[in-house]
Design a protein around this motif. Structure first.
Motif, PDB file in Angstrom:
ATOM      1  N   ARG A  25       0.831  -1.212   0.000  1.00  0.00           N
ATOM      2  CA  ARG A  25       0.000   0.000   0.000  1.00  0.00           C
ATOM      3  C   ARG A  25       0.864   1.261   0.000  1.00  0.00           C
ATOM      4  N   THR A  29       1.003   4.186  -3.138  1.00  0.00           N
ATOM      5  CA  THR A  29       0.883   5.636  -2.968  1.00  0.00           C
ATOM      6  C   THR A  29       2.120   6.332  -3.520  1.00  0.00           C
ATOM      7  N   HIS A  89      -8.903  -1.181  -2.053  1.00  0.00           N
ATOM      8  CA  HIS A  89      -8.849   0.166  -2.635  1.00  0.00           C
ATOM      9  C   HIS A  89      -8.097   0.179  -3.956  1.00  0.00           C
ATOM     10  N   GLU A  91      -8.883  -0.647  -7.007  1.00  0.00           N
ATOM     11  CA  GLU A  91      -9.611  -0.098  -8.154  1.00  0.00           C
ATOM     12  C   GLU A  91      -9.558   1.428  -8.132  1.00  0.00           C
ATOM     13  N   GLU A  92      -9.679   1.994  -6.953  1.00  0.00           N
ATOM     14  CA  GLU A  92      -9.588   3.452  -6.811  1.00  0.00           C
ATOM     15  C   GLU A  92      -8.213   3.947  -7.263  1.00  0.00           C
ATOM     16  N   HIS A  93      -7.174   3.233  -6.865  1.00  0.00           N
ATOM     17  CA  HIS A  93      -5.819   3.613  -7.270  1.00  0.00           C
ATOM     18  C   HIS A  93      -5.609   3.415  -8.768  1.00  0.00           C
ATOM     19  N   GLN A  95      -7.857   3.740 -11.069  1.00  0.00           N
ATOM     20  CA  GLN A  95      -8.511   4.873 -11.730  1.00  0.00           C
ATOM     21  C   GLN A  95      -7.639   6.119 -11.651  1.00  0.00           C
ATOM     22  N   GLU A  96      -6.985   6.309 -10.505  1.00  0.00           N
ATOM     23  CA  GLU A  96      -6.083   7.454 -10.357  1.00  0.00           C
ATOM     24  C   GLU A  96      -4.894   7.328 -11.310  1.00  0.00           C
TER      25      GLU A  96
END
Length: 161
Positions: A25, A29, A89, A91-93, A95-96
C-alpha cells in the motif's frame, strides 16, 4: 500479549501477509506520486520506485524480511506484490493511475490496457527483486538489470519496420 495478537491475526502467517500488504500500500501511494513527478511516464516512475525501494530500505530487519519473502515465493506472496491495483482500494488507485498516465506515450487503444501494462511492469519488478536476493546482486547490479528490462518494454521487443 498473545491474546491481543490473536484478536487481530489468526496466526503468524496472517501477520506476515498483513505486513507485506502494508508495504505494498505504501509503494502504491509512492508510485502515484512518482507518476505525477514523471508526467505520466509509467516506466520512469517504475524505475524510480524500484531504485527507491533498493536504497531506502531502512534497516537490516526489513531487508531480511523482504529477502525471506522473495526467496520463499508462493503464489500468495507474489499476488501481494503484483496485484497492487486490485483488491480493496486497488480499483480506486487504478482509476487514479489511468487519469495520470500520459496515454500518448503508450501503444494502447483502450484505457483498460493500462491495467495490463501495470501487471507486466509489477511482474518484471517482482522477478527482479527475487533475482536480486537469490543471486545476491548489489543494488547497482539489480537496478541495472531492471533498467535494461524496463527499456526493452518501453522501446519494444521487436524492431520497427
Amino acid at each position: 500479549p498473545r491474546g491481543s495478537f490473536y484478536q487481530y491475526f489468526e496466526n503468524k502467517e496472517d501477520l506476515y501477509f498483513y505486513l507485506l500488504g502494508e508495504q505494498t500500500r505504501e509503494r502504491r501511494t509512492n508510485f502515484i506520486n512518482l507518476l505525477k513527478k514523471h508526467h505520466g511516464d509509467i516506466i520512469e516512475a517504475a524505475i524510480e520506485l524500484y531504485y527507491g525501494f533498493l536504497v531506502n530500505m531502512p534497516d537490516e530487519e526489513e531487508h531480511e524480511f523482504l529477502k525471506n519473502a522473495m526467496l520463499n515465493v508462493t503464489h500468495q506472496v507474489e499476488n501481494v506484490f503484483t496485484d497492487i491495483f486490485e483488491a480493496g482500494h486497488g480499483e480506486e488507485h487504478l482509476q487514479e493511475v489511468k487519469a495520470l498516465v500520459d496515454k500518448q506515450l503508450l501503444n494502447i487503444s483502450e484505457d483498460k490496457e493500462i491495467f495490463h501494462i501495470m501487471q507486466i511492469v509489477t511482474a518484471v519488478a517482482f522477478r527482479n527483486f527475487v533475482e536480486k536476493f537469490s543471486k545476491e546482486l548489489s543494488d547497482e547490479e539489480a537496478l541495472e538489470h531492471f533498467r535494461i528490462e524496463m527499456n526493452l518494454l518501453k522501446n519494444g521487443l521487436y524492431r520497427r519496420t
